[in-house]
Design an enzyme around this catalytic site. Structure first.
Site, PDB file in Angstrom:
ATOM      1  CB  ILE A   1      44.448 -22.327 -36.229  1.00 33.41           C
ATOM      2  CG1 ILE A   1      44.250 -23.375 -37.333  1.00 33.41           C
ATOM      3  CG2 ILE A   1      44.132 -22.948 -34.878  1.00 33.41           C
ATOM      4  CD1 ILE A   1      45.112 -24.615 -37.158  1.00 33.41           C
ATOM      5  CD  GLU A   2      41.530 -16.176 -33.490  1.00 34.25           C
ATOM      6  OE1 GLU A   2      42.126 -16.232 -32.392  1.00 34.25           O
ATOM      7  OE2 GLU A   2      41.418 -15.144 -34.157  1.00 34.25           O
ATOM      8  CB  VAL A   3      45.849 -21.407 -30.612  1.00 34.79           C
ATOM      9  CG1 VAL A   3      46.326 -22.407 -29.565  1.00 34.79           C
ATOM     10  CG2 VAL A   3      46.392 -21.750 -31.993  1.00 34.79           C
TER      11      VAL A   3
END
Length: 455
Positions: free
Chosen positions: A410-412
């Site tokens: 996940i790229e937050v």
């Protein structure tokens, strides 16, 4: 906030095809990245976000060329331009090369004067590596029926007897006989969440800290949490790169933009170290970067003690259900899931990241990622994400390609507004948490049977 339909992940995927510097000729206006499209002029004393764009060169090729020339190319990449993190002097050098460069925002967000820095925190509330270690021990001591603390390896500096840290992992579950053992014979499926492999990605370690507290604080109170902890081992590696985090947090109000670990390699500043998310022993690629670049993969596959610690833990707790061939499917008997947190680009990434060819379990892998997106509303991608950028040597590909366990990134965080960038205001953590907690729960629940269709 502006979102773009195509992003480059912070793992800095390399393009499949090379491009020569002579192609860098005509540059057009760019796109908005961190900050405002009407951002004030840059502070000449510290790095900021800029955009370089060209109507004649594919953005991925442009970004690759800039990376090869030593520029720190960011996520948020669209078809219209390549964002970079650079000083005003570096931007001016690009202009002297005949390129057009546009400033889009500062690296840092203001830390309110009213914020009193608690012990073990920096930049408005983010926890240091030492504070994470204290927290891990406190959780294990206060909840012996729910948490076990493990030392899984050492950081590079510690292997050199120069300070450093142990690499720690917490196993969180309602503990019964045989749980949290470092073997594959346990009866419960596993979900592992790993954070801050790239040290400057502050929000990721904080989300791991909050996940730990959420689990142990809500057992017996929230039905979904209780059920999950009764049936699943929830492993957390809150700080995968503690030496790097020490460098980042060494300036409490202006964190150092250190991505890699602290392995001495003759480079100065943030050129120091190895990119741990290029260093796994699966599709490691010597061509990912030279020593002082942000994507330097190390001298060899799994050369770094942090990488070996992570791979050793994962190989010890997950059953191997996948033949060695890249495109042989893992079986429907597979259990377990894995998540590594990075920032920033609003992406849910599923295998493979080293090729655009579909993974043999593609349908089931994509289903889980799509279910994650129902809560965080991030874009679901695999492979190059439409930009010819790949991630050989990344951890999520390693666990799927080696063991058959579904591995996700996940790229937050967004690519615009005060909550974007590597150093978002600490107040942004509330929104990051509310968006991603259901995604964490989705992955934890999926660990029991991740490949229901076998396709």
């Amino acid at each position: 906030m502006t979102r773009f339909p195509y992003f480059r992940r912070s793992r800095a995927r390399r393009p499949a095809a090379a491009v020569t510097t002579t192609m860098l000729l005509l540059i057009s206006a760019g796109l908005m990245t961190p900050g405002s499209a009407t951002a004030a002029g840059p502070d000449t004393g510290e790095p900021g976000y800029w955009v370089v764009a060209s109507p004649t060169i594919a953005v991925g090729e442009l970004a690759d060329d800039l990376s090869k020339r030593g520029y720190d190319v960011m996520e948020g990449l669209s078809r219209d331009g390549a964002p970079i993190l650079a000083t005003a002097a570096q931007a001016q050098r690009l202009r002297r090369d005949g390129l057009s460069v546009r400033y889009t925002g500062p690296l840092y967000q203001p830390v309110p004067v009213s914020v009193q820095a608690a012990a073990g925190t920096y930049y408005g509330g983010y926890h240091t590596a030492a504070a994470h270690e204290t927290h891990n021990q406190q959780v294990a001591t206060a909840h012996p029926e729910l948490a076990v603390l493990k030392t899984i390896g050492q950081s590079w500096l510690k292997t050199q007897n120069r300070g450093g840290h142990d690499i720690q992992a917490l196993c969180i579950t309602k503990i019964t006989t045989g749980d949290c053992a470092l073997n594959t014979t346990g009866s419960k499926p596993k979900f592992t969440l790993m954070a801050q492999m790239h040290a400057r990605e502050l929000a990721t370690g904080e989300l791991a800290y909050m996940w730990i507290d959420y689990l142990v604080g809500n057992y017996g109170k929230v039905g979904a949490v209780t059920t999950l902890m009764d049936t699943t081992e929830l492993w957390v590696i809150p700080i995968a790169n503690p030496d790097g985090v020490d460098i980042v947090s060494s300036n409490a109000t202006r964190p150092v933009s250190q991505r890699k670990n602290a392995h001495d390699n003759g480079c100065s500043g943030t050129g120091l170290g190895v990119d741990l998310n290029r260093n796994s022993s699966y599709h490691w690629d010597v061509n990912q970067g030279t020593k002082c670049t942000e994507t330097y993969p190390g001298a060899s596959a799994a050369s770094e003690p942090e990488t070996r610690a992570i791979q050793s833990l994962l190989a010890s707790i997950y059953r191997d259900t996948k033949p060695a061939a890249d495109f042989s499917a893992a079986t429907t008997a597979t259990t377990g899931t894995f998540l590594t947190l990075h920032s920033y680009a609003e992406l849910n990434i599923y295998p493979y990241g080293w090729t655009n060819s579909l993974a043999p379990n593609n349908a089931d892998l994509k289903t889980i990622a799509t279910n994650m997106a129902k809560s965080n509303r991030y874009t679901v991608v695999h492979g190059d994400g439409g930009l010819n950028y790949f991630a050989p040597g990344a951890t999520d590909d390693w666990i799927y390609g080696t063991l058959g366990v579904p591995g996700y990134t996940i790229e937050v965080g967004p690519s615009g507004s005060s909550c974007s960038g590597f150093f978002p205001a600490y107040s942004c953590m509330a929104s990051f948490w509310s968006l991603n907690l259901p995604a964490f729960m989705t992955l934890g629940t999926a660990a029991a049977k991740p490949y229901p269709t076998g396709s």
